[in-house]
Design a protein around this motif. Structure first.
Motif, short mmCIF file in Angstrom:
data_model
loop_
_atom_site.label_atom_id
_atom_site.label_comp_id
_atom_site.label_asym_id
_atom_site.label_seq_id
_atom_site.Cartn_x
_atom_site.Cartn_y
_atom_site.Cartn_z
N HIS A 199 4.90 -10.82 3.97
CA HIS A 199 4.66 -9.82 4.99
C HIS A 199 5.22 -10.33 6.31
O HIS A 199 5.27 -11.54 6.55
CB HIS A 199 3.16 -9.56 5.15
CG HIS A 199 2.55 -8.88 3.97
ND1 HIS A 199 2.77 -7.57 3.67
CD2 HIS A 199 1.70 -9.35 3.01
CE1 HIS A 199 2.09 -7.24 2.59
NE2 HIS A 199 1.43 -8.31 2.16
N GLY A 202 1.82 -10.26 11.75
CA GLY A 202 0.90 -9.16 11.99
C GLY A 202 -0.36 -9.33 11.17
O GLY A 202 -0.63 -10.42 10.64
N TRP A 204 -1.25 -8.53 8.22
CA TRP A 204 -1.16 -8.81 6.79
C TRP A 204 -0.48 -10.15 6.52
O TRP A 204 -0.31 -10.53 5.36
CB TRP A 204 -0.40 -7.70 6.07
CG TRP A 204 -0.71 -6.34 6.62
CD1 TRP A 204 0.18 -5.45 7.18
CD2 TRP A 204 -1.98 -5.70 6.68
NE1 TRP A 204 -0.48 -4.32 7.58
CE2 TRP A 204 -1.80 -4.44 7.29
CE3 TRP A 204 -3.27 -6.08 6.28
CZ2 TRP A 204 -2.85 -3.55 7.51
CZ3 TRP A 204 -4.32 -5.20 6.51
CH2 TRP A 204 -4.11 -3.96 7.11
N TYR A 209 1.80 -10.19 -1.36
CA TYR A 209 2.01 -8.97 -2.15
C TYR A 209 1.51 -9.18 -3.58
O TYR A 209 1.61 -10.27 -4.15
CB TYR A 209 3.50 -8.63 -2.20
CG TYR A 209 4.05 -7.97 -0.97
CD1 TYR A 209 3.69 -6.66 -0.63
CD2 TYR A 209 4.94 -8.64 -0.13
CE1 TYR A 209 4.20 -6.04 0.50
CE2 TYR A 209 5.46 -8.02 1.01
CZ TYR A 209 5.08 -6.72 1.31
OH TYR A 209 5.59 -6.12 2.43
N ASP A 215 -2.17 -4.34 -1.22
CA ASP A 215 -1.01 -3.47 -1.11
C ASP A 215 -1.35 -2.03 -0.74
O ASP A 215 -0.67 -1.40 0.07
CB ASP A 215 -0.21 -3.49 -2.42
CG ASP A 215 0.31 -4.87 -2.76
OD1 ASP A 215 -0.38 -5.85 -2.45
OD2 ASP A 215 1.41 -4.97 -3.33
N VAL A 218 -2.30 -1.87 2.95
CA VAL A 218 -1.12 -2.09 3.78
C VAL A 218 -0.22 -0.85 3.78
O VAL A 218 0.25 -0.41 4.83
CB VAL A 218 -0.34 -3.32 3.28
CG1 VAL A 218 0.98 -3.47 4.03
CG2 VAL A 218 -1.17 -4.59 3.44
N SER A 219 0.00 -0.27 2.63
CA SER A 219 0.85 0.91 2.53
C SER A 219 0.26 2.09 3.29
O SER A 219 0.97 2.83 3.98
CB SER A 219 1.06 1.29 1.06
OG SER A 219 1.75 0.28 0.38
N ALA A 221 -1.84 1.97 5.82
CA ALA A 221 -1.77 1.71 7.26
C ALA A 221 -0.37 1.93 7.78
O ALA A 221 -0.17 2.54 8.84
CB ALA A 221 -2.22 0.28 7.54
N ALA A 222 0.63 1.46 7.03
CA ALA A 222 2.02 1.59 7.47
C ALA A 222 2.47 3.04 7.47
O ALA A 222 3.22 3.48 8.34
CB ALA A 222 2.92 0.76 6.57
N GLY A 223 1.98 3.82 6.50
CA GLY A 223 2.41 5.20 6.38
C GLY A 223 1.56 6.18 7.16
O GLY A 223 1.84 7.38 7.15
N SER A 226 -4.03 6.57 5.98
CA SER A 226 -5.36 6.03 5.70
C SER A 226 -6.47 6.89 6.27
O SER A 226 -7.62 6.81 5.83
CB SER A 226 -5.48 4.61 6.26
OG SER A 226 -5.45 4.64 7.68
#
Length: 239
Positions: A199, A202, A204, A209, A215, A218-219, A221-223, A226
């Motif tokens: 990663h 930050g 994470w 992974y 995962d 993380v996905s 939050a990034a997208g 959530s």
């Protein structure tokens, strides 16, 4: 005090946690109450957002600075602290509650099941919203939370603190390390995990992974899927 005034000078860009005594005090009958009220009014007038602190776990200090969580704090005790914050004169000064010691995705390895951890916190989130509709519900897991604690629209937290560590665990290139070449995120964990990919610096950074099971969080939050905002408490970040 100078510390309160420094926070006030930062203005609306700051959210601060109000914690008189590991939780609230009575604003009118406690010795600390009047002083806290005066300082909180200064912050409010400066546009600073304030959250009232509430602990949620039973724990003990196994070694200096290392606390072990052993059980949930009694729900009625937590809800009573929320109610004390919600009552005037505190209630109209605060914008929400900061539920500390919230469970992370590995807490069931210490006690109870993952479903019980999620149910306990979703019930506390509901208690906050019932006590003061419109309040922000912030939960400090300090690490990636159970995915089911997310999504404010369905009863999850508005804000999850998913990282509470030193700045060098957020970014191993932090100058405080003073070493060159500086390590990458994956150097913080087992060397045999490097094949999984690292990663970036930050929240994470300390995790791997696939192997750590973070995962999905993380996905999301990034997208932005959530339904909850993510935050971090980064220590020694001024070094």
């Amino acid at each position: 005090s100078s510390e309160w005034l420094a926070v006030a000078d930062a203005g609306p860009g700051v959210t601060t946690i109000i914690n008189p005594s590991s939780g609230p005090v009575n604003a009118t009958t406690s010795a600390e109450g009047p002083a806290y009220m005066a300082c909180m009014r200064v912050l409010r007038d400066a546009g600073v957002r304030m959250l009232g602190y509430v602990p949620t776990k039973e724990s003990f200090e196994e070694s200096p600075g290392f606390w072990v969580q052993t059980d949930f704090r009694d729900a009625s005790e937590v809800d009573a602290m929320v109610a004390l914050w919600a009552a005037e004169p505190f209630g109209s000064l605060l914008e929400g509650i900061f539920l500390d010691e919230a469970s992370n995705m590995w807490s069931h390895n210490s006690f109870n099941t993952s479903d019980e951890h999620v149910a306990y916190y979703r019930a506390r989130f509901a208690s906050v919203r019932s006590a003061r509709p419109g309040w922000t519900v912030a939960a400090n897991s300090g690490s990636p939370p159970y995915y089911s604690m997310l999504d404010a629209a369905t009863g999850g937290a508005d804000l999850i603190v998913a990282f509470e560590q030193n700045a060098t665990n957020w970014d191993p290139a932090w100058p405080a390390l003073g070493s060159y070449p500086r390590p990458k995120c994956l150097d913080l964990i087992r060397t045999d995990a490097r094949s999984q990919g690292a990663h970036p610096p930050g929240p994470w950074c300390p995790y791997c992974y696939n192997w750590d099971g973070v995962d999905a969080v993380v996905s999301a939050a990034a997208g932005g899927s959530s339904g909850s905002a993510f935050g971090a408490l980064v220590y020694a970040a001024n070094n």
